[in-house]
Structures are given as C-alpha cells and as structure tokens.
Design a protein around this motif. Structure first.
Motif, PDB file in Angstrom:
ATOM      1  N   UNK A  85       0.815  -1.205   0.000  1.00 25.70           N
ATOM      2  CA  UNK A  85       0.000   0.000   0.000  1.00 25.70           C
ATOM      3  C   UNK A  85       0.856   1.264   0.000  1.00 25.70           C
ATOM      4  N   UNK A  86       2.089   1.147   0.531  1.00 28.08           N
ATOM      5  CA  UNK A  86       2.951   2.315   0.631  1.00 28.08           C
ATOM      6  C   UNK A  86       3.772   2.538  -0.632  1.00 28.08           C
ATOM      7  N   UNK A  87       3.808   1.532  -1.521  1.00 30.63           N
ATOM      8  CA  UNK A  87       4.593   1.660  -2.734  1.00 30.63           C
ATOM      9  C   UNK A  87       3.910   2.597  -3.715  1.00 30.63           C
ATOM     10  N   UNK A  88       4.726   3.204  -4.557  1.00 28.57           N
ATOM     11  CA  UNK A  88       4.176   4.050  -5.596  1.00 28.57           C
ATOM     12  C   UNK A  88       3.759   5.419  -5.094  1.00 28.57           C
ATOM     13  N   UNK A  89       2.985   6.100  -5.928  1.00 27.31           N
ATOM     14  CA  UNK A  89       2.566   7.472  -5.627  1.00 27.31           C
ATOM     15  C   UNK A  89       1.501   7.466  -4.529  1.00 27.31           C
ATOM     16  N   UNK A  90       1.697   8.310  -3.536  1.00 30.47           N
ATOM     17  CA  UNK A  90       0.710   8.464  -2.471  1.00 30.47           C
ATOM     18  C   UNK A  90      -0.118   9.724  -2.746  1.00 30.47           C
ATOM     19  N   UNK A  91      -1.324   9.525  -3.218  1.00 34.87           N
ATOM     20  CA  UNK A  91      -2.219  10.647  -3.480  1.00 34.87           C
ATOM     21  C   UNK A  91      -2.952  11.009  -2.194  1.00 34.87           C
ATOM     22  N   UNK A 127       7.056   6.584  -7.606  1.00 37.42           N
ATOM     23  CA  UNK A 127       6.529   6.909  -6.287  1.00 37.42           C
ATOM     24  C   UNK A 127       7.519   7.664  -5.427  1.00 37.42           C
ATOM     25  N   UNK A 128       8.765   7.213  -5.414  1.00 39.34           N
ATOM     26  CA  UNK A 128       9.781   7.894  -4.606  1.00 39.34           C
ATOM     27  C   UNK A 128       9.987   9.327  -5.059  1.00 39.34           C
ATOM     28  N   UNK A 129       9.974   9.549  -6.372  1.00 42.87           N
ATOM     29  CA  UNK A 129      10.185  10.887  -6.904  1.00 42.87           C
ATOM     30  C   UNK A 129       9.015  11.807  -6.572  1.00 42.87           C
ATOM     31  N   UNK A 130       7.804  11.320  -6.806  1.00 40.17           N
ATOM     32  CA  UNK A 130       6.617  12.138  -6.510  1.00 40.17           C
ATOM     33  C   UNK A 130       6.505  12.412  -5.017  1.00 40.17           C
ATOM     34  N   UNK A 131       6.637  11.386  -4.211  1.00 39.16           N
ATOM     35  CA  UNK A 131       6.420  11.532  -2.772  1.00 39.16           C
ATOM     36  C   UNK A 131       7.452  12.430  -2.103  1.00 39.16           C
ATOM     37  N   UNK A 132       8.652  12.513  -2.679  1.00 36.05           N
ATOM     38  CA  UNK A 132       9.700  13.338  -2.078  1.00 36.05           C
ATOM     39  C   UNK A 132       9.604  14.805  -2.489  1.00 36.05           C
ATOM     40  N   UNK A 133       9.020  15.078  -3.660  1.00 33.73           N
ATOM     41  CA  UNK A 133       9.019  16.451  -4.175  1.00 33.73           C
ATOM     42  C   UNK A 133       7.647  17.102  -4.254  1.00 33.73           C
ATOM     43  N   UNK A 134       6.598  16.282  -4.238  1.00 30.07           N
ATOM     44  CA  UNK A 134       5.263  16.801  -4.536  1.00 30.07           C
ATOM     45  C   UNK A 134       4.243  16.423  -3.472  1.00 30.07           C
ATOM     46  N   UNK A 135       3.218  17.266  -3.361  1.00 28.86           N
ATOM     47  CA  UNK A 135       1.950  16.875  -2.783  1.00 28.86           C
ATOM     48  C   UNK A 135       1.099  16.459  -3.978  1.00 28.86           C
ATOM     49  N   UNK A 136       0.614  15.234  -3.985  1.00 31.57           N
ATOM     50  CA  UNK A 136      -0.090  14.700  -5.154  1.00 31.57           C
ATOM     51  C   UNK A 136      -1.570  14.493  -4.851  1.00 31.57           C
ATOM     52  N   UNK A 137      -2.414  14.929  -5.775  1.00 30.12           N
ATOM     53  CA  UNK A 137      -3.857  14.718  -5.640  1.00 30.12           C
ATOM     54  C   UNK A 137      -4.431  14.320  -6.995  1.00 30.12           C
ATOM     55  N   UNK A 138      -5.567  13.640  -6.961  1.00 27.77           N
ATOM     56  CA  UNK A 138      -6.298  13.289  -8.175  1.00 27.77           C
ATOM     57  C   UNK A 138      -7.610  14.058  -8.186  1.00 27.77           C
ATOM     58  N   UNK A 139      -7.952  14.609  -9.338  1.00 25.69           N
ATOM     59  CA  UNK A 139      -9.196  15.370  -9.487  1.00 25.69           C
ATOM     60  C   UNK A 139     -10.020  14.724 -10.592  1.00 25.69           C
ATOM     61  N   UNK A 140     -11.204  14.252 -10.233  1.00 32.07           N
ATOM     62  CA  UNK A 140     -12.093  13.606 -11.198  1.00 32.07           C
ATOM     63  C   UNK A 140     -12.892  14.663 -11.951  1.00 32.07           C
TER      64      UNK A 140
END
Length: 232
Positions: free
Chosen positions: A30-36, A82-95
């Motif tokens: 669950x922790x792998x990849x991008x955390x939105x 995931x490591x790149x996004x999670x370290x540099x970004x706040x990530x969200x998904x917008x439908x």
C-alpha cells in the motif's frame, strides 16, 4: 494427548505468523508508488504544499478514460515514480466527470474540479498540472506516459529552465533564450496553443536561424523544424 495439544498450539502460532507476514506485505504494498492525498479542497492541498515547501501535482482524470486507468495500473505503483513524486510533490487526483457512483469525497470536489477544468483549460485526459509551492502553475503534461517519460516530466516540472509556463513567461517579457525556443514551440503546439507556438517558431526562424552560419543552420534538427513549421 500432550503431543496433540502441542501440535495444535504450534499450528495456531504458524497461522498467526503467516497472517502477520501477509499484513506486513500488504502494508508495504500500500505504501509503494505514488501516495495521493485525500484533501477536502484544492485550497487545502495548496496550503499543504506551501507548508511542506513542495510542488503540487494534480492528475486530472475521467472515469471513462483508458489512458488514465493505465497510469493508475502501470505507472503510479512504480517505486521509482513513487519515490520521486512523494519526495518532491503533494499529489492529488481530481475527477473531471460525475456519476451516480461517486462517493461523498468526490462530490465535495465537484466545484473545485470545475474550477480546475475552466481556469487551467483542461480539455484532454489525463492532464497533469504542476504548481510551485506558492500555488503558481509552472508546468503541465497530457496523455499517458511510460515510466521514463513520466519521470522526465516530473523532473521538468521542478526545473525552472524546462517548466513550460516559466519559460513562456520569460519569453513574453522579451527574454529570449533561443536554445529553448524549439521546445517551447513544440510544447505550445502539444497544449493546443497553436497561435503562440507559431509566433515562437517564426521568431526562432527569422531572428535566429536565418542569421546563423551555414554550418549551424544546416543541421537535421533545424531543417526539420523549419520544414515542420512552414508546412503548418
């Protein structure tokens, strides 16, 4: 009798250990990849980005969009991404679309989703929007990207020399770095800003290429650029 009880207890311990290992593995998965993040509004997400001094990454998607689903299945779970996004970004998904199956969290985002679509001219899916920690739009991407393409996009989004809107703003202020104008023109065309793309291309050809020395002018890239823009 004692042996049976001992074996039964041992079996229970083994089963419990297996369950613990499965739960640990599931937790790691669950922790792998991008955390939105599950933020209640765009304002809240932008505030978190500012507080953590990170860029904000928004994936604008539609539920019917095949390339969006492919990003979810193949790209976002990748550890490198995931490591790149999670370290540099706040990530969200917008439908972007709406449906009867939408839960309350998605419904709470309806107004913000419409604002994002309108304010940032989103007309293709997926669209990736990138904002600096102060909430200024600096870069974007469109369509499915494989892992390497998406990593390159993420790196560009945090590099002021390669951010589309940062370079565009400099150009419009009269700061012309001719080394980046071909890329600026190509990105503008990709983002359906065809008028601006042609202005940049004409500027590059007339003010730079036409005054270049022959050995600098007659390169494959330059000739293809000229041909492509004359044809368009």
């Amino acid at each position: 009798m004692y042996i049976k009880k001992r074996d039964a207890m041992l079996s229970k311990k083994i089963i419990a250990l297996i369950l613990i290992l499965v739960m640990i593995e599931y937790s790691h998965a669950q922790q792998r990849g991008v955390r939105f993040g599950g933020y209640s509004s765009l304002k809240e997400a932008m505030a978190r980005a500012k507080t953590e001094n990170k860029y904000l990454f928004i994936d604008v998607f539609a539920t019917w969009c095949g390339p969006c689903k492919n990003m979810d299945q193949y790209i976002y779970p990748n550890d490198t991404v995931g490591n790149l996004v999670n370290s540099r970004f706040i990530a969200i998904k917008v439908q972007a679309d709406t449906g009867k199956a939408d839960d309350n969290n998605i419904r709470e985002w309806y107004a913000d989703a419409r604002q994002v679509m309108r304010q940032y001219t989103v007309n293709a899916f997926p669209t990736f929007l990138f904002f600096d920690p102060d909430g200024k739009l600096v870069h974007r991407g469109i369509g499915f990207k494989d892992k390497d393409e998406f990593v390159a996009l993420l790196n560009d989004a945090t590099d002021a020399r390669r951010q589309y809107y940062t370079v565009k703003e400099s150009y419009e202020k009269g700061i012309k770095d001719y080394a980046v104008l071909p890329r600026l023109s190509a990105m503008a065309r990709e983002f359906n800003e065809k008028g601006f793309s042609q202005v940049v291309a004409t500027d590059y050809i007339d003010d730079y290429l036409m005054s270049a020395k022959e050995e600098e002018l007659y390169t494959k890239d330059n000739l293809l650029f000229i041909a492509g823009n004359i044809a368009s």
